[in-house]
Design an enzyme around this catalytic site. Structure first.
Site, PDB file in Angstrom:
ATOM      1  N   VAL A 276       0.826  -1.206   0.000  1.00  0.00           N
ATOM      2  CA  VAL A 276       0.000   0.000   0.000  1.00  0.00           C
ATOM      3  C   VAL A 276       0.862   1.259   0.000  1.00  0.00           C
ATOM      4  O   VAL A 276       0.664   2.169  -0.811  1.00  0.00           O
ATOM      5  CB  VAL A 276      -0.963  -0.022   1.215  1.00  0.00           C
ATOM      6  CG1 VAL A 276      -1.604   1.334   1.440  1.00  0.00           C
ATOM      7  CG2 VAL A 276      -2.039  -1.065   0.967  1.00  0.00           C
TER       8      VAL A 276
ATOM      9  N   THR B 235      -5.562  -0.582   7.129  1.00  0.00           N
ATOM     10  CA  THR B 235      -6.930  -1.025   7.434  1.00  0.00           C
ATOM     11  C   THR B 235      -7.028  -1.262   8.937  1.00  0.00           C
ATOM     12  O   THR B 235      -6.325  -2.121   9.476  1.00  0.00           O
ATOM     13  CB  THR B 235      -7.248  -2.312   6.657  1.00  0.00           C
ATOM     14  OG1 THR B 235      -7.096  -2.028   5.269  1.00  0.00           O
ATOM     15  CG2 THR B 235      -8.662  -2.787   6.939  1.00  0.00           C
TER      16      THR B 235
ATOM     17  N   GLU C 124      -4.192  -6.079  -5.070  1.00  0.00           N
ATOM     18  CA  GLU C 124      -2.892  -6.502  -5.576  1.00  0.00           C
ATOM     19  C   GLU C 124      -3.072  -7.056  -6.979  1.00  0.00           C
ATOM     20  O   GLU C 124      -4.038  -7.737  -7.265  1.00  0.00           O
ATOM     21  CB  GLU C 124      -2.270  -7.538  -4.637  1.00  0.00           C
ATOM     22  CG  GLU C 124      -1.841  -6.906  -3.323  1.00  0.00           C
ATOM     23  CD  GLU C 124      -1.262  -7.911  -2.339  1.00  0.00           C
ATOM     24  OE1 GLU C 124      -0.856  -9.002  -2.757  1.00  0.00           O
ATOM     25  OE2 GLU C 124      -1.238  -7.574  -1.142  1.00  0.00           O
TER      26      GLU C 124
ATOM     27  N   LYS D  10     -14.295   0.520   5.185  1.00  0.00           N
ATOM     28  CA  LYS D  10     -13.269  -0.406   4.679  1.00  0.00           C
ATOM     29  C   LYS D  10     -13.552  -1.852   5.114  1.00  0.00           C
ATOM     30  O   LYS D  10     -13.566  -2.780   4.301  1.00  0.00           O
ATOM     31  CB  LYS D  10     -11.888   0.045   5.169  1.00  0.00           C
ATOM     32  CG  LYS D  10     -10.755  -0.889   4.800  1.00  0.00           C
ATOM     33  CD  LYS D  10     -10.535  -1.016   3.306  1.00  0.00           C
ATOM     34  CE  LYS D  10      -9.567  -2.156   3.002  1.00  0.00           C
ATOM     35  NZ  LYS D  10      -9.393  -2.407   1.606  1.00  0.00           N
TER      36      LYS D  10
ATOM     37  N   LEU E 255     -18.630 -12.989  -8.125  1.00  0.00           N
ATOM     38  CA  LEU E 255     -19.407 -14.234  -8.079  1.00  0.00           C
ATOM     39  C   LEU E 255     -18.635 -15.274  -8.876  1.00  0.00           C
ATOM     40  O   LEU E 255     -19.102 -15.777  -9.894  1.00  0.00           O
ATOM     41  CB  LEU E 255     -20.786 -14.022  -8.696  1.00  0.00           C
ATOM     42  CG  LEU E 255     -21.846 -13.374  -7.808  1.00  0.00           C
ATOM     43  CD1 LEU E 255     -23.187 -13.341  -8.535  1.00  0.00           C
ATOM     44  CD2 LEU E 255     -22.010 -14.097  -6.475  1.00  0.00           C
TER      45      LEU E 255
ATOM     46  N   GLY F 112     -14.252 -20.925  -6.825  1.00  0.00           N
ATOM     47  CA  GLY F 112     -12.852 -21.355  -6.915  1.00  0.00           C
ATOM     48  C   GLY F 112     -12.381 -21.926  -5.594  1.00  0.00           C
ATOM     49  O   GLY F 112     -13.109 -22.669  -4.935  1.00  0.00           O
TER      50      GLY F 112
ATOM     51  N   CYS G  37      -5.442  -9.484   3.115  1.00  0.00           N
ATOM     52  CA  CYS G  37      -6.506  -8.582   3.566  1.00  0.00           C
ATOM     53  C   CYS G  37      -7.774  -9.307   4.027  1.00  0.00           C
ATOM     54  O   CYS G  37      -8.135  -9.215   5.197  1.00  0.00           O
ATOM     55  CB  CYS G  37      -6.843  -7.595   2.458  1.00  0.00           C
ATOM     56  SG  CYS G  37      -5.507  -6.437   2.174  1.00  0.00           S
TER      57      CYS G  37
ATOM     58  N   LYS H 218      -3.684 -15.102  -5.692  1.00  0.00           N
ATOM     59  CA  LYS H 218      -4.516 -14.844  -6.872  1.00  0.00           C
ATOM     60  C   LYS H 218      -3.594 -14.463  -8.022  1.00  0.00           C
ATOM     61  O   LYS H 218      -2.399 -14.204  -7.798  1.00  0.00           O
ATOM     62  CB  LYS H 218      -5.533 -13.737  -6.600  1.00  0.00           C
ATOM     63  CG  LYS H 218      -4.901 -12.389  -6.341  1.00  0.00           C
ATOM     64  CD  LYS H 218      -5.947 -11.302  -6.343  1.00  0.00           C
ATOM     65  CE  LYS H 218      -5.304  -9.937  -6.216  1.00  0.00           C
ATOM     66  NZ  LYS H 218      -6.235  -8.858  -6.409  1.00  0.00           N
TER      67      LYS H 218
HETATM   68  N1  LIG Z   1      -1.972  -5.325   0.449  1.00  0.00           N
HETATM   69  C1  LIG Z   1      -3.151  -4.900   0.056  1.00  0.00           C
HETATM   70  O1  LIG Z   1      -3.659  -5.285  -0.997  1.00  0.00           O
HETATM   71  C2  LIG Z   1      -3.919  -3.909   0.876  1.00  0.00           C
HETATM   72  C3  LIG Z   1      -5.015  -3.249   0.304  1.00  0.00           C
HETATM   73  C4  LIG Z   1      -5.709  -2.333   1.066  1.00  0.00           C
HETATM   74  C5  LIG Z   1      -5.332  -2.094   2.373  1.00  0.00           C
HETATM   75  N2  LIG Z   1      -4.278  -2.775   2.919  1.00  0.00           N
HETATM   76  C6  LIG Z   1      -3.903  -2.480   4.292  1.00  0.00           C
HETATM   77  O2  LIG Z   1      -2.792  -1.592   4.291  1.00  0.00           O
HETATM   78  C7  LIG Z   1      -1.928  -1.870   5.392  1.00  0.00           C
HETATM   79  C8  LIG Z   1      -0.538  -2.191   4.876  1.00  0.00           C
HETATM   80  O3  LIG Z   1      -0.616  -3.353   4.099  1.00  0.00           O
HETATM   81  P1  LIG Z   1       0.587  -3.836   3.171  1.00  0.00           P
HETATM   82  O4  LIG Z   1       0.068  -4.997   2.398  1.00  0.00           O
HETATM   83  O5  LIG Z   1       1.145  -2.667   2.458  1.00  0.00           O
HETATM   84  O6  LIG Z   1       1.606  -4.337   4.297  1.00  0.00           O
HETATM   85  P2  LIG Z   1       3.134  -4.719   4.108  1.00  0.00           P
HETATM   86  O7  LIG Z   1       3.437  -5.678   5.177  1.00  0.00           O
HETATM   87  O8  LIG Z   1       3.395  -5.085   2.681  1.00  0.00           O
HETATM   88  O9  LIG Z   1       3.910  -3.349   4.387  1.00  0.00           O
HETATM   89  C9  LIG Z   1       3.989  -2.731   5.639  1.00  0.00           C
HETATM   90  C10 LIG Z   1       5.351  -2.039   5.694  1.00  0.00           C
HETATM   91  O10 LIG Z   1       5.414  -1.247   6.884  1.00  0.00           O
HETATM   92  C11 LIG Z   1       6.754  -1.291   7.339  1.00  0.00           C
HETATM   93  N3  LIG Z   1       6.792  -0.881   8.748  1.00  0.00           N
HETATM   94  C12 LIG Z   1       6.282  -1.508   9.831  1.00  0.00           C
HETATM   95  N4  LIG Z   1       6.523  -0.791  10.949  1.00  0.00           N
HETATM   96  C13 LIG Z   1       7.183   0.314  10.557  1.00  0.00           C
HETATM   97  C14 LIG Z   1       7.688   1.442  11.248  1.00  0.00           C
HETATM   98  N5  LIG Z   1       7.586   1.566  12.578  1.00  0.00           N
HETATM   99  N6  LIG Z   1       8.329   2.405  10.542  1.00  0.00           N
HETATM  100  C15 LIG Z   1       8.468   2.286   9.212  1.00  0.00           C
HETATM  101  N7  LIG Z   1       7.993   1.244   8.494  1.00  0.00           N
HETATM  102  C16 LIG Z   1       7.358   0.275   9.161  1.00  0.00           C
HETATM  103  C17 LIG Z   1       7.164  -2.728   7.122  1.00  0.00           C
HETATM  104  O11 LIG Z   1       8.570  -2.887   7.099  1.00  0.00           O
HETATM  105  C18 LIG Z   1       6.525  -3.016   5.763  1.00  0.00           C
HETATM  106  O12 LIG Z   1       7.407  -2.747   4.690  1.00  0.00           O
HETATM  107  C19 LIG Z   1      -2.590  -3.022   6.147  1.00  0.00           C
HETATM  108  O13 LIG Z   1      -3.382  -2.507   7.162  1.00  0.00           O
HETATM  109  C20 LIG Z   1      -3.442  -3.674   5.086  1.00  0.00           C
HETATM  110  O14 LIG Z   1      -4.558  -4.348   5.652  1.00  0.00           O
HETATM  111  C21 LIG Z   1      -3.539  -3.661   2.193  1.00  0.00           C
END
Ligand SMILES: NC(=O)c1ccc[n+]([C@@H]2O[C@H](COP(=O)([O-])OP(=O)(O)OC[C@H]3O[C@@H](n4cnc5c(N)ncnc54)[C@H](O)[C@@H]3O)[C@@H](O)[C@H]2O)c1
Length: 497
Positions: free
Chosen positions: A11, A120, A154, A224, A270, A273, A280, A340
């Site tokens: 994100v 999230t 993603e 969300k 829909l 699979g 998430c 996926k």
């Molecule tokens: N991946 C998705 O498709 C998606 C979509 C929508 C929302 N989200 C939400 O967004 C948030 C992040 O998800 P993500 O998939 O990007 O996670 P991720 O694990 O890929 O990335 C999180 C990053 O934060 C860094 N981090 C953690 N603590 C830190 C700190 N104190 N200082 C600096 N960096 C720090 C980690 O090293 C990591 O690189 C989550 O809450 C997730 O639910 C994810």
């Protein structure tokens, strides 16, 4: 606008690159030294279309990387928190990363800054972040906390960010709301879409400006979780329907066409699979369930959605057994390890859990995934599993081929070639990528999700199927002794996100 983003994962990195693309000056922070080194060294650590190009375009100019949160925050008008919120053992979201970052931000604030929660998180998190920052000594007039949930998927993350169905900004002050409106203005006034260098999803079409929905912080936080829960519910719903289709011998594709063409329902998500996975949906559903319980409501509907999803890999394994009989010692080709298609993310991947079960049962696996093999290898290791370089290599001399992830590349494989390479002509497709008739015509035994099985030794559809069509009665599953094995409830699993 000057923006810093704490957390450079899926994100944070995508949001940072896209906000730079919109014309902002973005500093991306991450405390993982390996990730930081990769990003600073010009690498793109995740598999996302358009992302390498965006990073190359803005790196060192409007997009910089830093490990110094204090310096970055001091120079920013808005600070986005995009760290992980993984599941705690009790199913709640682990908010310790968010709390740590909130404390660090508190010590760095010097000018009015909007702290934006993009991770999230459960309802009330913005209030907690505000309390933490106040407790850590920042004056109240120095900051506001807003919520700006992220809906990107993603695999299509960049275009989802730049062409969103909606942008939700939850803010309890006008000042914070205005800052967020300004940040997203190139999307909401459509000026980005008129740029000649804009990333396009549909060349030739002029997209409509993005819709912005302004709410309270609490409503944004709930939007969300509720959105993800609803999407997961659609996936579990069609998987349950697919299971019934398997029991009665109906084709789920016909059923879902009939359901999805109702505009109140819609056909997206829909798709039967192997069930939803990824970083998430599984965690967000259990966190939403936990938060509802905390607020005094037993959200039983969510329990059922999760139960159906958790059953899906087991159903598929039963179906694999129904064509292979015993599994011990079988050599299986596996197409797909990512949760996926379009991503290298293997977190909570149904494909990984199925491969783990097969390995435990004594199978030998030859696996191929276009993007996720490095990450999958970290989880699965090398014992009894080889990672091959193409879908056809996965099929070579295998006792059966399993399709576990819906990559487009797999749908384009030639069934005749697969038939030639396999030791036995058996394909178990957990993603319904192929047409049953095409597989039959190519002499393959083909089992899929919620669709009648194809047995390579049966040139014509089973008698019972013809009979059912003529009489309009539910058909028995099979009149052939060999097919008694298929009587077990078949798979019905799956999902896209
Ligand atoms: N991946 C998705 O498709 C998606 C979509 C929508 C929302 N989200 C939400 O967004 C948030 C992040 O998800 P993500 O998939 O990007 O996670 P991720 O694990 O890929 O990335 C999180 C990053 O934060 C860094 N981090 C953690 N603590 C830190 C700190 N104190 N200082 C600096 N960096 C720090 C980690 O090293 C990591 O690189 C989550 O809450 C997730 O639910 C994810």
């Amino acid at each position: 606008m000057k923006i810093s983003i704490i957390g450079s994962g899926y994100v944070g990195l995508v949001a940072g690159a896209c906000l730079a693309e919109l014309g902002h000056a973005v500093v991306l922070i991450d405390n993982d030294p390996v990730k930081f080194a990769a990003l600073s060294g010009g690498e793109c650590p995740i598999h996302e279309e358009h992302l390498p190009a965006l990073l190359a375009k803005h790196r060192g100019k409007s997009l910089t990387f830093s490990r110094d949160l204090r310096v970055a925050v001091r120079g920013s008008q808005a600070v986005f928190i995009a760290v992980g919120t993984p599941p705690a053992v009790n199913g709640e979201a682990d908010l310790s990363y968010v709390e740590t970052v909130a404390r660090e931000i508190a010590g760095a604030l010097r000018n009015y800054t909007v702290v934006v929660d993009k991770s999230t998180v459960p309802v009330y998190t913005s209030e907690w972040v505000r309390k933490i920052i106040l407790l850590d000594g920042a004056p109240a007039e120095m900051f506001d906390v807003a919520s700006n949930p992220e809906f990107l998927r993603e695999g299509t993350a960049v275009t989802d960010f730049l062409y969103p169905d909606r942008i939700v900004i939850g803010a309890d002050t006008m000042r914070a709301a205005d800052t967020l409106r300004e940040i997203y203005r190139p999307l909401t006034d459509g000026s980005y879409y008129r740029r000649s260098d804009a990333i396009r999803i549909n060349p030739g079409a002029q997209p409509r400006p993005a819709r912005l929905i302004a709410t309270s912080t609490k409503a944004a936080e709930l939007i969300k979780y509720a959105s993800n829960a609803f999407l997961a519910m659609k996936i579990s719903f069609i998987n349950a329907v697919a299971t019934v289709c398997d029991s009665v011998g109906a084709d789920v594709d016909e059923v879902r066409e009939g359901i999805g063409s109702d505009s109140r329902i819609g056909s997206r998500f829909l798709v039967p699979g192997l069930g939803y996975g990824g970083s998430c949906f599984p965690k967000d559903l259990s966190a939403y369930h936990a938060v509802a319980r905390e607020c005094g409501y037993e959200f039983r509907l969510l329990e059922e959605v999760m139960r159906i999803n958790n059953d899906q890999p087991q159903r598929f394994l039963r179906k694999i057994r129904s064509v292979l009989w015993t599994l011990k010692g079988k050599r299986l080709g596996v197409l797909g390890l990512a949760f996926k298609g379009g991503t290298d993310d293997v977190r909570e991947s149904p494909a990984i859990s199925i491969v783990e079960s097969l390995l435990k049962e004594g199978c030998t696996i030859q696996a191929y995934d276009p993007a996720a093999m490095v990450r999958a290898r970290e989880l699965l290791g090398d014992r009894n599993i080889t990672y091959v370089s193409s879908g056809y290599e996965a099929a070579r001399d295998a006792d059966a081929l399993l399709i576990l992830t819906e990559w487009q590349e797999f749908a384009e494989l030639d069934p005749a070639q697969i038939r030639k390479l396999l030791r036995y002509p058996i394909v178990a497709d957990g993603r319904n990528l192929f047409d049953c008739d095409v597989m039959r015509d190519n002499g393959l035994t083909y089992i899929s999700v919620g669709r009648p099985d194809v047995n390579h030794w049966q040139k014509e559809p089973e008698y019972s199927r013809i009979s059912a069509a003529e009489t309009n009665k539910p058909r028995a599953r099979s009149t052939f002794a060999e097919s008694e094995m298929h009587e077990q409830p078949a798979v019905g699993a799956a999902g896209l996100d």
